[in-house]
Write a protein that holds these residues in place. Structure first.
Motif, short mmCIF file in Angstrom:
data_model
loop_
_atom_site.label_atom_id
_atom_site.label_comp_id
_atom_site.label_asym_id
_atom_site.label_seq_id
_atom_site.Cartn_x
_atom_site.Cartn_y
_atom_site.Cartn_z
N GLY A 34 -5.64 -9.24 77.43
CA GLY A 34 -5.12 -9.90 76.24
C GLY A 34 -6.21 -10.37 75.30
N ALA A 35 -7.38 -10.65 75.84
CA ALA A 35 -8.49 -11.11 75.00
C ALA A 35 -9.42 -9.95 74.65
CB ALA A 35 -9.26 -12.21 75.70
N ALA A 36 -8.96 -8.71 74.91
CA ALA A 36 -9.73 -7.51 74.60
C ALA A 36 -11.12 -7.53 75.21
CB ALA A 36 -9.82 -7.31 73.08
N LEU A 37 -11.17 -8.00 76.46
CA LEU A 37 -12.47 -8.12 77.11
C LEU A 37 -12.53 -7.33 78.42
CD1 LEU A 37 -15.20 -9.60 76.86
CD2 LEU A 37 -14.21 -11.52 78.12
N TRP A 38 -11.35 -6.92 78.90
CA TRP A 38 -11.25 -6.31 80.22
C TRP A 38 -12.20 -5.12 80.41
CZ3 TRP A 38 -9.94 -7.13 84.98
CH2 TRP A 38 -9.69 -6.06 85.84
N SER A 76 -18.58 -9.12 66.39
CA SER A 76 -17.83 -9.99 67.31
C SER A 76 -16.77 -10.77 66.54
CB SER A 76 -18.76 -10.98 67.99
OG SER A 76 -19.79 -10.32 68.64
N THR A 77 -17.12 -11.19 65.32
CA THR A 77 -16.16 -11.93 64.50
C THR A 77 -14.94 -11.08 64.22
OG1 THR A 77 -17.97 -13.14 63.46
CG2 THR A 77 -15.86 -13.14 62.30
N GLN A 78 -15.20 -9.82 63.90
CA GLN A 78 -14.08 -8.93 63.61
C GLN A 78 -13.18 -8.78 64.83
OE1 GLN A 78 -15.23 -5.01 62.40
NE2 GLN A 78 -13.09 -4.35 62.17
N LYS A 79 -13.79 -8.66 66.01
CA LYS A 79 -12.99 -8.53 67.23
C LYS A 79 -12.11 -9.76 67.42
CE LYS A 79 -15.71 -5.34 69.96
NZ LYS A 79 -16.81 -5.23 70.92
N ILE A 80 -12.69 -10.94 67.17
CA ILE A 80 -11.92 -12.17 67.34
C ILE A 80 -10.77 -12.19 66.33
CG2 ILE A 80 -12.01 -14.70 67.23
CD1 ILE A 80 -13.78 -14.11 69.43
N GLU A 81 -11.06 -11.78 65.11
CA GLU A 81 -10.00 -11.79 64.09
C GLU A 81 -8.86 -10.85 64.46
OE1 GLU A 81 -11.39 -11.19 60.12
OE2 GLU A 81 -12.82 -12.86 60.21
N GLU A 82 -9.22 -9.66 64.97
CA GLU A 82 -8.18 -8.73 65.40
C GLU A 82 -7.36 -9.33 66.53
OE1 GLU A 82 -10.85 -4.79 64.29
OE2 GLU A 82 -10.34 -5.22 66.39
N LEU A 83 -8.08 -9.99 67.40
CA LEU A 83 -7.42 -10.62 68.54
C LEU A 83 -6.41 -11.66 68.08
CD1 LEU A 83 -7.35 -10.83 71.55
CD2 LEU A 83 -9.36 -12.31 71.47
N ILE A 84 -6.79 -12.44 67.09
CA ILE A 84 -5.89 -13.48 66.58
C ILE A 84 -4.62 -12.84 66.03
CG2 ILE A 84 -5.62 -15.26 64.80
CD1 ILE A 84 -8.65 -15.86 65.25
N GLN A 85 -4.77 -11.72 65.35
CA GLN A 85 -3.60 -11.01 64.84
C GLN A 85 -2.66 -10.62 65.98
OE1 GLN A 85 -2.66 -10.73 61.67
NE2 GLN A 85 -4.45 -12.02 61.33
N ASP A 86 -3.24 -10.15 67.10
CA ASP A 86 -2.42 -9.76 68.25
C ASP A 86 -1.75 -10.98 68.89
OD1 ASP A 86 -3.33 -7.24 67.79
OD2 ASP A 86 -4.84 -7.28 69.40
N LEU A 87 -2.50 -12.07 68.96
CA LEU A 87 -2.00 -13.25 69.68
C LEU A 87 -0.81 -13.89 68.96
CD1 LEU A 87 -5.37 -14.94 70.72
CD2 LEU A 87 -3.81 -13.67 72.19
N LYS A 88 -0.77 -13.67 67.66
CA LYS A 88 0.27 -14.29 66.84
C LYS A 88 1.67 -13.96 67.33
CE LYS A 88 1.14 -13.04 62.52
NZ LYS A 88 0.88 -12.73 61.10
N ALA A 89 1.81 -12.78 67.93
CA ALA A 89 3.14 -12.37 68.40
C ALA A 89 3.66 -13.35 69.45
CB ALA A 89 3.06 -10.96 68.97
N LYS A 90 2.76 -13.91 70.23
CA LYS A 90 3.21 -14.74 71.35
C LYS A 90 2.94 -16.23 71.15
CE LYS A 90 2.61 -13.25 75.67
NZ LYS A 90 1.83 -12.71 76.80
N TYR A 91 1.96 -16.53 70.31
CA TYR A 91 1.54 -17.93 70.22
C TYR A 91 1.59 -18.43 68.78
CZ TYR A 91 -0.53 -16.40 74.62
OH TYR A 91 -0.72 -15.86 75.85
N ALA A 131 -8.20 -15.97 54.54
CA ALA A 131 -7.32 -15.10 53.78
C ALA A 131 -6.85 -13.92 54.63
CB ALA A 131 -8.04 -14.58 52.52
N ARG A 132 -7.73 -13.39 55.44
CA ARG A 132 -7.40 -12.21 56.24
C ARG A 132 -6.42 -12.53 57.35
NH1 ARG A 132 -13.02 -10.69 55.82
NH2 ARG A 132 -13.44 -11.93 57.68
N ILE A 133 -6.61 -13.63 58.05
CA ILE A 133 -5.89 -13.79 59.31
C ILE A 133 -4.71 -14.76 59.27
CG2 ILE A 133 -7.91 -13.19 60.70
CD1 ILE A 133 -8.28 -16.13 61.25
N SER A 134 -4.62 -15.59 58.24
CA SER A 134 -3.61 -16.64 58.36
C SER A 134 -2.37 -16.37 57.51
CB SER A 134 -4.22 -17.99 57.94
OG SER A 134 -4.52 -17.98 56.57
#
Ligand SMILES: Nc1ncnc2c1ncn2[C@@H]1O[C@H](COP(=O)(O)OP(=O)(O)O)[C@@H](O)[C@H]1O
Ligand SMILES: [Mg+2]
Lengths: 296, 251
Positions: free
Chosen positions: B130-134, B182-197, B210-213
């Protein structure tokens, strides 16, 4: 330019000075070691190494003198072990309390008190052991003598607690707050955080503290001379009187004929003590070197 | 959509200084709210109120209320540990525990009562995915987390947070110490997490906000100046002050 030159010269003089001071420490250490070995090694003309270390009889002054120091080694080991068992949990509890639980006011009161305890001369602690603890033990546990292994361990523990507690406290306090916050943020309570995060993160510092405390206990002479009871027997109970290595040297050195076997044997005991504390210091050094906290 | 978090007239004091002043915010479920504003304006203080992280700082005081799913988190009977289980937090500086990668995640599970080894293993894997680290750490789960790169450490902290399945995730400038990739990866991750959290993120990076919120709140000196959907804040802000800040004229 002139000013700069001067600075450089000062620099060179100062660094030379400290180099010489450092070097002289090493030289003195070397001389002490040399002296110890020159005086001690010849004991092997009178007793074999195995009989010396594993012999169970220490009769240095009888006609058929016996120089087996196993009773002395086991006394030192038993006193040290028991003192550590008493001192370590107590010190750790104090350290955790001071760094994680106590308010500022209490901490500011208790820390100097601990430092004062650390500075009590050991002869006074020994005196307390003789006059207060010994009669108490003798009366309450129905013993032949209150001057015994347990009394010595108790007094030594009392001496070791300030050292161990204050180094542990430093180690625990220097765990970054960010780690504790991370733990709280996961829903951990204070105890879970202390047990699973803070103390483990400080563990190498805690080990250093314990090793330093123990090496102080091993080397301590006056207290054991006064309260351990002085019998050169291998202890079978914690209430047996015992004769640790250090107190043995202190008690007998004055009466041993210079250059005689007894004299040699006492120096050889000194070598053994030196090696033991040396090993403990190396371990402590190694552990504290490992204790460099890497922040995320 | 219903309001997951309602901040009601919240004022927070450090000693006698109020760092957050009469703030009112509603956060919709499964949305991302960005908190922006110059440093020292109270963004961190505000989000740390939401999981009551400020409780551990002595001599602080809170007025007003915060409701999650309609219930006050300051209610007498509210258990702070339960609250923090529901409201996860990712910090500005990545702060993995000095333990193995696996233990970093397992710790949160264990203290929250998950004892079964198999359950723990599955959830560790799930949260690392889920954190794109596996893929990056699956062969080094037993290695120290301190050996990971900064970006990996921060994603590990995110994995650790989502492992206990919170409902809300607070992020305090989670990418401010990271390189662009790394910042971009975190931003993408936030987009994914939004579905659940539901996510509340502090950022000082306007483009990132502007990009993520979905919504953006602008704070200044402890006050909430303006809150609106992100597009409106960045294209037609209601106040000149907001406009000046988002266009970089001050801050
Ligand atoms: N632990 C603290 N004790 C006292 N004052 C604090 C503390 N943390 C933050 N502050 C003060 O509160 C104000 C808001 O800080 P903060 O919430 O960290 O702002 P931001 O995250 O927007 O940079 C600042 O003036 C800061 O100095
Ligand atoms: Mg901040």
């Amino acid at each position: 330019m002139k000013h700069l030159n001067r600075k450089i010269i000062y620099d060179i003089i100062l660094s030379k000075f400290f180099f010489i001071v450092g070097l002289s420490c090493l030289i003195i250490l070397f001389i002490i070691m040399l002296f110890l070995f020159i005086e001690g090694i010849p004991v092997l003309n009178h007793v074999s190494l195995t009989d010396f270390i594993f012999g169970t009889s220490w009769y240095p002054t009888s006609d058929h003198a016996r120089f087996g120091i196993l009773p002395l080694i086991s006394a030192s080991a038993a006193v040290t072990l028991l003192a550590s068992l008493l001192a370590v949990p107590f010190s750790l509890a104090i350290a955790i309390y001071l760094s994680e639980l106590a308010g500022n006011l209490i901490r500011e009161i208790i820390k100097p008190v601990i430092e004062i305890i650390a500075s009590i001369p050991s002869v006074i602690i020994g005196f307390f052991g003789m006059v207060v603890v010994a009669p108490f033990l003798q009366n309450n546990f129905d013993l032949d003598t209150g001057l015994n292994l347990f009394n010595a361990a108790l007094m030594l523990a009392f001496m070791a607690v300030p050292t161990i507690a204050s180094i542990c406290e430093d180690a625990i306090s220097s765990v970054p707050a960010s780690l504790k916050e991370a733990s709280y943020a996961l829903g951990a309570n204070r105890w879970q955080t202390i047990y699973h995060i803070t103390v483990p993160a400080a563990l190498s510092g805690i080990w250093t503290a314990i090793i330093l405390g123990i090496s102080r206990v091993i080397g301590e002479t006056m207290v054991v001379l006064m309260v351990a009871g002085g019998a050169a027997i291998i202890p079978l109970s914690i209430f047996d009187p015992v004769r640790p290595l250090t107190s043995n040297i202190a008690a007998e050195m004055a009466e041993a004929a210079v250059g005689g076997p007894h004299y040699r044997a006492l120096f050889a005991i000194g070598i053994i003590l030196f090696i033991i504390t040396f090993i403990f210091n190396i371990i402590a050094d190694y552990l504290s070197g490992k204790y460099k906290f890497k922040e995320g | 959509m219903n309001d997951k978090v309602i901040i009601n007239d919240l004022t927070f004091y450090y000693g006698n200084n109020s760092a957050v002043k009469n703030v009112n915010i509603r956060v919709q479920e499964n949305s991302v709210l960005a908190l922006i504003g110059p440093s020292g304006c109270g963004k961190s203080t505000l989000i740390r109120c939401i999981n009551r992280m400020n409780d551990i700082i002595p001599a602080t005081r809170t007025e007003g209320d915060i409701l999650i799913d309609g219930g006050s988190i300051y209610a007498d009977k509210y258990n702070v540990s339960d609250l923090r289980r529901r409201v996860g937090m990712v910090f500005q500086k990545s702060n993995p525990f000095p333990k193995s990668v696996f233990e970093n995640i397992a710790y949160g599970l264990k203290i929250n009562g998950i004892k079964n080894k198999y359950d723990i293993e599955t959830r560790v894997e799930k949260s690392l995915k889920g954190a794109a680290l596996w893929d990056e750490v699956k062969d080094r789960l037993d290695d120290s987390a301190l050996g990971l790169s900064g970006g990996q450490q921060q994603r590990l902290c995110i994995a650790r947070t989502i492992a206990i399945e919170p409902e809300i995730i607070l992020m305090d400038e989670p990418a401010s110490a990271l390189d662009p990739i790394s910042t971009q990866k975190i931003e993408e991750l936030i987009q994914d997490l939004k579905a659940k959290y539901t996510i509340i993120i502090v950022t000082h990076n306007m483009q990132q906000a502007a990009r993520i919120s979905d919504f953006t709140a602008f704070m200044y000196m402890g006050n909430l100046i303006e809150i609106n959907n992100t597009e409106a804040i960045f294209t037609k802000p209601g106040l000149e002050m907001t406009e000046n800040y988002v266009t970089g004229k001050f801050g």
